[in-house]
Design an enzyme around this catalytic site. Structure first.
Site, mmCIF file in Angstrom:
data_model
loop_
_atom_site.group_PDB
_atom_site.id
_atom_site.type_symbol
_atom_site.label_atom_id
_atom_site.label_comp_id
_atom_site.label_asym_id
_atom_site.label_seq_id
_atom_site.Cartn_x
_atom_site.Cartn_y
_atom_site.Cartn_z
ATOM 1 N N ILE A 51 -65.897 -41.519 -25.492
ATOM 2 C CA ILE A 51 -67.133 -42.039 -24.627
ATOM 3 C C ILE A 51 -67.066 -41.727 -23.322
ATOM 4 C CG2 ILE A 51 -68.199 -44.092 -24.519
ATOM 5 C CD1 ILE A 51 -68.228 -43.772 -27.279
ATOM 6 N N VAL A 52 -68.167 -40.989 -23.067
ATOM 7 C CA VAL A 52 -68.320 -40.771 -21.605
ATOM 8 C C VAL A 52 -69.315 -41.365 -20.865
ATOM 9 C CG1 VAL A 52 -67.464 -38.258 -22.014
ATOM 10 C CG2 VAL A 52 -69.892 -38.611 -22.339
ATOM 11 N N SER A 53 -70.028 -42.220 -21.383
ATOM 12 C CA SER A 53 -71.097 -42.968 -20.715
ATOM 13 C C SER A 53 -70.929 -44.644 -20.875
ATOM 14 C CB SER A 53 -72.618 -42.548 -21.113
ATOM 15 O OG SER A 53 -72.991 -43.010 -22.288
ATOM 16 N N GLY A 54 -71.582 -45.513 -20.189
ATOM 17 C CA GLY A 54 -71.506 -46.983 -20.667
ATOM 18 C C GLY A 54 -72.631 -47.459 -21.522
#
Length: 191
Positions: A51-54
């Site tokens: 996961i690279v974003s919130g």
């Protein structure tokens, strides 16, 4: 010295036990990537993404690894979290609604932390799979390894340790040879 040697030997065995399966796993992923360049490699229908974003907070934080299982279309329903391909990017969002267009089921998706739904509908052929589990924070290591400088530092550090170990081993071998020669001379003098 014997204890240190025993610990070093056990540590090496442990490292090999970790590295060999990882090597086999990575080789299989590389082969899959070469043979099918437009698909994410999988092992037994399982894929992993970092996961690279919130957009999926609080369920999934940046750096979490999601474990995604390939599924059939009939297994998908509203509120399932899926990973899908959009261009060269894989996005992990929740299905908010099924839409039927031209006798085809498409999916509206939305990140839990986003205010609006995604602008594009997702076709089943672009779905990588359904999220079945997560591994918290381990993906931060993967994200860090994208940094080429860090990789170079790690390789150099390993190389320095390896050279130091070889240097110590060479010194021990020289001492052993000197000791053996000394013992031989001592025996000859005693005769």
């Amino acid at each position: 010295k014997k204890r240190e040697k025993s610990i070093r030997k056990k540590l090496n065995i442990f490292i090999y036990m970790l590295l060999i399966p990882l090597l086999v796993y990575n080789i299989s992923l590389i082969l899959q990537a070469v043979l099918k360049p437009n698909e994410t490699p999988s092992v037994f229908g399982i894929k992993m993404y970092v996961i690279v974003s919130g957009s999926m907070k609080p369920d999934f934080d940046i750096g979490d690894i999601v474990i995604v299982k390939e599924v059939e279309q009939k297994e998908l329903k509203k509120d399932d979290v899926i990973s899908f391909r959009q261009g060269h990017t894989v996005i992990t969002h929740r299905i908010s609604e099924e839409v039927i267009e031209k006798d085809k089921i498409l999916y509206k998706t939305k990140g839990d932390n986003n205010n609006t739904e995604d602008s594009k509908l997702v076709d089943f052929q672009n779905i990588e799979g359904k999220v079945v589990n997560k591994i918290s924070s381990v993906g931060k290591i993967v994200l860090a390894l994208r940094n080429k400088t860090l990789i170079i530092v790690i390789v150099l550090f390993y190389y320095i340790l390896l050279m130091q170990d070889q240097s110590i081993q060479a010194r021990k071998n020289r001492r052993k040879l000197k000791r053996e020669k000394y013992e031989e001379r001592k025996k000859e003098n005693e005769r």
